[in-house]
Design a protein around this motif. Structure first.
Motif, PDB file in Angstrom:
ATOM      1  N   SER A   1      12.610-122.790  44.029  1.00 20.69           N
ATOM      2  CA  SER A   1      13.349-122.808  45.290  1.00 20.69           C
ATOM      3  C   SER A   1      12.968-124.027  46.122  1.00 20.69           C
ATOM      4  CB  SER A   1      13.079-121.535  46.085  1.00 20.69           C
ATOM      5  OG  SER A   1      11.714-121.484  46.485  1.00 20.69           O
ATOM      6  N   GLU A   2      13.858-124.427  47.000  1.00 18.29           N
ATOM      7  CA  GLU A   2      13.636-125.601  47.842  1.00 18.29           C
ATOM      8  C   GLU A   2      12.494-125.376  48.829  1.00 18.29           C
ATOM      9  OE1 GLU A   2      16.127-128.441  50.981  1.00 18.29           O
ATOM     10  OE2 GLU A   2      17.132-126.838  49.867  1.00 18.29           O
ATOM     11  N   SER A   3      12.414-124.186  49.378  1.00 20.88           N
ATOM     12  CA  SER A   3      11.357-123.905  50.358  1.00 20.88           C
ATOM     13  C   SER A   3       9.972-124.013  49.720  1.00 20.88           C
ATOM     14  CB  SER A   3      11.553-122.510  50.950  1.00 20.88           C
ATOM     15  OG  SER A   3      11.476-121.519  49.928  1.00 20.88           O
ATOM     16  N   HIS A   4       9.837-123.518  48.482  1.00 18.03           N
ATOM     17  CA  HIS A   4       8.551-123.599  47.794  1.00 18.03           C
ATOM     18  C   HIS A   4       8.192-125.053  47.491  1.00 18.03           C
ATOM     19  CE1 HIS A   4       5.273-122.542  45.057  1.00 18.03           C
ATOM     20  NE2 HIS A   4       5.781-123.420  44.198  1.00 18.03           N
ATOM     21  N   GLN A   5       9.173-125.831  47.073  1.00 18.21           N
ATOM     22  CA  GLN A   5       8.933-127.232  46.753  1.00 18.21           C
ATOM     23  C   GLN A   5       8.476-128.001  47.988  1.00 18.21           C
ATOM     24  OE1 GLN A   5       8.931-128.556  43.776  1.00 18.21           O
ATOM     25  NE2 GLN A   5       9.623-126.689  42.725  1.00 18.21           N
ATOM     26  N   ARG A   6       9.081-127.729  49.122  1.00 16.42           N
ATOM     27  CA  ARG A   6       8.680-128.399  50.361  1.00 16.42           C
ATOM     28  C   ARG A   6       7.243-128.034  50.743  1.00 16.42           C
ATOM     29  NH1 ARG A   6      13.842-126.816  52.371  1.00 16.42           N
ATOM     30  NH2 ARG A   6      12.803-125.195  53.605  1.00 16.42           N
ATOM     31  N   GLN A   7       6.915-126.749  50.589  1.00 17.36           N
ATOM     32  CA  GLN A   7       5.568-126.294  50.938  1.00 17.36           C
ATOM     33  C   GLN A   7       4.519-126.928  50.020  1.00 17.36           C
ATOM     34  OE1 GLN A   7       5.316-124.468  53.626  1.00 17.36           O
ATOM     35  NE2 GLN A   7       3.075-124.353  53.567  1.00 17.36           N
ATOM     36  N   MET A   8       4.847-127.069  48.755  1.00 17.40           N
ATOM     37  CA  MET A   8       3.920-127.663  47.798  1.00 17.40           C
ATOM     38  C   MET A   8       3.689-129.139  48.093  1.00 17.40           C
ATOM     39  SD  MET A   8       2.747-125.282  45.987  1.00 17.40           S
ATOM     40  CE  MET A   8       1.827-126.331  44.856  1.00 17.40           C
ATOM     41  N   LEU A   9       4.712-129.825  48.594  1.00 18.55           N
ATOM     42  CA  LEU A   9       4.550-131.227  48.978  1.00 18.55           C
ATOM     43  C   LEU A   9       3.567-131.361  50.140  1.00 18.55           C
ATOM     44  CD1 LEU A   9       8.237-132.525  48.713  1.00 18.55           C
ATOM     45  CD2 LEU A   9       6.318-133.073  47.190  1.00 18.55           C
ATOM     46  N   LEU A  10       3.625-130.413  51.073  1.00 17.29           N
ATOM     47  CA  LEU A  10       2.686-130.436  52.191  1.00 17.29           C
ATOM     48  C   LEU A  10       1.257-130.195  51.713  1.00 17.29           C
ATOM     49  CD1 LEU A  10       4.706-128.405  54.856  1.00 17.29           C
ATOM     50  CD2 LEU A  10       4.329-130.875  54.805  1.00 17.29           C
ATOM     51  N   VAL A  11       1.106-129.268  50.785  1.00 10.39           N
ATOM     52  CA  VAL A  11      -0.221-128.977  50.253  1.00 10.39           C
ATOM     53  C   VAL A  11      -0.771-130.173  49.492  1.00 10.39           C
ATOM     54  CG1 VAL A  11      -1.524-127.522  48.647  1.00 10.39           C
ATOM     55  CG2 VAL A  11       0.212-126.497  50.124  1.00 10.39           C
ATOM     56  N   ALA A  12       0.076-130.851  48.755  1.00  7.67           N
ATOM     57  CA  ALA A  12      -0.352-131.998  47.948  1.00  7.67           C
ATOM     58  C   ALA A  12      -0.891-133.129  48.820  1.00  7.67           C
ATOM     59  CB  ALA A  12       0.800-132.498  47.097  1.00  7.67           C
ATOM     60  N   GLU A  13      -0.456-133.210  50.059  1.00  8.51           N
ATOM     61  CA  GLU A  13      -0.925-134.274  50.949  1.00  8.51           C
ATOM     62  C   GLU A  13      -2.402-134.090  51.319  1.00  8.51           C
ATOM     63  OE1 GLU A  13       1.617-134.330  54.312  1.00  8.51           O
ATOM     64  OE2 GLU A  13       3.380-135.038  53.208  1.00  8.51           O
ATOM     65  N   ASN A  14      -2.852-132.855  51.450  1.00  7.59           N
ATOM     66  CA  ASN A  14      -4.243-132.584  51.804  1.00  7.59           C
ATOM     67  C   ASN A  14      -4.663-131.223  51.231  1.00  7.59           C
ATOM     68  OD1 ASN A  14      -6.779-132.524  52.900  1.00  7.59           O
ATOM     69  ND2 ASN A  14      -6.127-132.755  55.024  1.00  7.59           N
ATOM     70  N   PRO A  15      -4.869-131.158  49.914  1.00  3.85           N
ATOM     71  CA  PRO A  15      -5.198-129.852  49.297  1.00  3.85           C
ATOM     72  C   PRO A  15      -6.511-129.258  49.791  1.00  3.85           C
ATOM     73  CG  PRO A  15      -5.516-131.663  47.747  1.00  3.85           C
ATOM     74  CD  PRO A  15      -4.826-132.246  48.935  1.00  3.85           C
ATOM     75  N   ALA A  16      -7.519-130.102  50.083  1.00  7.20           N
ATOM     76  CA  ALA A  16      -8.822-129.589  50.540  1.00  7.20           C
ATOM     77  C   ALA A  16      -8.683-128.833  51.849  1.00  7.20           C
ATOM     78  CB  ALA A  16      -9.811-130.745  50.696  1.00  7.20           C
TER      79      ALA A  16
ATOM     80  N   TYR B   1      -6.163-127.012  52.866  1.00  9.34           N
ATOM     81  CA  TYR B   1      -5.620-125.677  52.621  1.00  9.34           C
ATOM     82  C   TYR B   1      -6.652-124.777  51.950  1.00  9.34           C
ATOM     83  CZ  TYR B   1      -0.926-127.136  53.954  1.00  9.34           C
ATOM     84  OH  TYR B   1       0.178-127.563  54.670  1.00  9.34           O
ATOM     85  N   VAL B   2      -7.403-125.342  50.994  1.00  6.01           N
ATOM     86  CA  VAL B   2      -8.417-124.537  50.303  1.00  6.01           C
ATOM     87  C   VAL B   2      -9.490-124.083  51.282  1.00  6.01           C
ATOM     88  CG1 VAL B   2     -10.217-124.575  48.544  1.00  6.01           C
ATOM     89  CG2 VAL B   2      -7.999-125.608  48.066  1.00  6.01           C
ATOM     90  N   ASP B   3      -9.937-124.971  52.140  1.00  8.03           N
ATOM     91  CA  ASP B   3     -10.958-124.614  53.139  1.00  8.03           C
ATOM     92  C   ASP B   3     -10.432-123.556  54.103  1.00  8.03           C
ATOM     93  OD1 ASP B   3     -12.699-126.390  52.020  1.00  8.03           O
ATOM     94  OD2 ASP B   3     -12.316-127.994  53.471  1.00  8.03           O
ATOM     95  N   SER B   4      -9.171-123.702  54.489  1.00 10.66           N
ATOM     96  CA  SER B   4      -8.568-122.732  55.407  1.00 10.66           C
ATOM     97  C   SER B   4      -8.479-121.353  54.759  1.00 10.66           C
ATOM     98  CB  SER B   4      -7.179-123.209  55.831  1.00 10.66           C
ATOM     99  OG  SER B   4      -6.548-122.251  56.644  1.00 10.66           O
ATOM    100  N   TYR B   5      -8.038-121.317  53.507  1.00  8.91           N
ATOM    101  CA  TYR B   5      -7.944-120.044  52.790  1.00  8.91           C
ATOM    102  C   TYR B   5      -9.334-119.431  52.589  1.00  8.91           C
ATOM    103  CZ  TYR B   5      -3.091-121.238  51.652  1.00  8.91           C
ATOM    104  OH  TYR B   5      -1.758-121.547  51.721  1.00  8.91           O
ATOM    105  N   SER B   6     -10.326-120.283  52.289  1.00 11.70           N
ATOM    106  CA  SER B   6     -11.686-119.788  52.066  1.00 11.70           C
ATOM    107  C   SER B   6     -12.255-119.166  53.336  1.00 11.70           C
ATOM    108  CB  SER B   6     -12.592-120.930  51.590  1.00 11.70           C
ATOM    109  OG  SER B   6     -12.112-121.471  50.369  1.00 11.70           O
ATOM    110  N   ASP B   7     -12.041-119.830  54.466  1.00 11.65           N
ATOM    111  CA  ASP B   7     -12.534-119.307  55.746  1.00 11.65           C
ATOM    112  C   ASP B   7     -11.874-117.979  56.097  1.00 11.65           C
ATOM    113  OD1 ASP B   7     -14.174-121.486  56.015  1.00 11.65           O
ATOM    114  OD2 ASP B   7     -12.816-122.594  57.343  1.00 11.65           O
ATOM    115  N   GLN B   8     -10.579-117.895  55.835  1.00  9.32           N
ATOM    116  CA  GLN B   8      -9.867-116.654  56.152  1.00  9.32           C
ATOM    117  C   GLN B   8     -10.323-115.517  55.251  1.00  9.32           C
ATOM    118  OE1 GLN B   8      -5.572-116.962  56.169  1.00  9.32           O
ATOM    119  NE2 GLN B   8      -5.308-114.739  56.174  1.00  9.32           N
ATOM    120  N   PHE B   9     -10.496-115.817  53.959  1.00  7.90           N
ATOM    121  CA  PHE B   9     -10.960-114.798  53.015  1.00  7.90           C
ATOM    122  C   PHE B   9     -12.337-114.284  53.421  1.00  7.90           C
ATOM    123  CE2 PHE B   9     -13.470-113.660  49.297  1.00  7.90           C
ATOM    124  CZ  PHE B   9     -12.660-112.715  48.692  1.00  7.90           C
TER     125      PHE B   9
END
Length: 210
Positions: A47-62, A64-72
């Motif tokens: 889907s287009e929405s998923h592709q757009r979101q993945m492009l944002l993650v690709a710009e700064n993956p660390a 997102y990972v740090d954010s998810y880790s803190d929330q978990f």
């Protein structure tokens, strides 16, 4: 009643399914979307929405990972502290309680690849006391809140005061023992001296041979 109505068997079944936990491999953490099967997950990733979101993650993956880790970590410790306090508890039990929430953040989106690694991290950071057994890992939450620290300080102060009182009582008792021993020793010496000067009755009269 129409076939596409809200109360149709299919609609009711779909709502019942949506309440349960779905398979992890069909969940997209980036979009926070759960799919029921492989085909649904495939459609989502295209889907287009998923592709757009993945492009944002690709710009700064660390980021997102740090954010998810803190929330978990925050959500996991919230369950541990609220439901179990500072009791020693099986780590997997807390994890099962955590994932029972359908909207939970999945561990595969964090920097920890397994529950064991996460538990070891909690031990290294002194967030929990951890120990490994044949059954698995056990954890004990360390309460470092201001109230807990204040309560701990008050307990330590009380224990020190109690120890000081015990030491004083022990010292006073020892002084009394020493004083009693000294008196007994002095009394014994006096009795011994008086015995040496006293003549026994069975000795009879003193006779002198001329």
């Amino acid at each position: 009643m129409g076939k596409d109505g809200f109360l149709t068997a299919k609609a009711i079944g779909n709502r019942i399914k949506s309440k349960g936990l779905l398979k992890l491999k069909f969940y997209c953490q980036v979009c926070e979307k759960a799919c029921r099967d492989e085909n649904g997950f495939k459609c989502h990733t295209m889907s287009e929405s998923h592709q757009r979101q993945m492009l944002l993650v690709a710009e700064n993956p660390a980021k997102y990972v740090d954010s998810y880790s803190d929330q978990f970590k925050s959500d996991f410790l919230s369950i541990l502290s609220r439901r179990h306090g500072t009791k020693r508890i099986f780590a997997n039990q807390v994890y099962q309680e955590y994932i029972s929430d359908r909207e939970h953040l999945h561990m595969n989106a964090t920097k920890w690849t397994s529950l064991s690694e996460f538990v070891k991290y909690l031990g290294r950071e002194s967030i929990c006391h951890v120990d490994e057994t044949e059954k698995g890992w056990y954890i004990t939450w360390i309460d470092n809140s201001p109230k807990a620290l204040e309560r701990q300080a008050a307990i330590q102060k009380l224990e020190r005061a109690q120890k000081d009182d015990d030491d004083r009582e022990q010292q006073q008792l020892q002084k009394q023992i020493d004083r009693a021993s000294k008196l007994a020793e002095e009394r014994g010496l006096l009795e011994q001296k008086s015995g040496e000067l006293k003549r026994e009755d069975e000795q009879g009269k003193i006779k002198l041979n001329m």
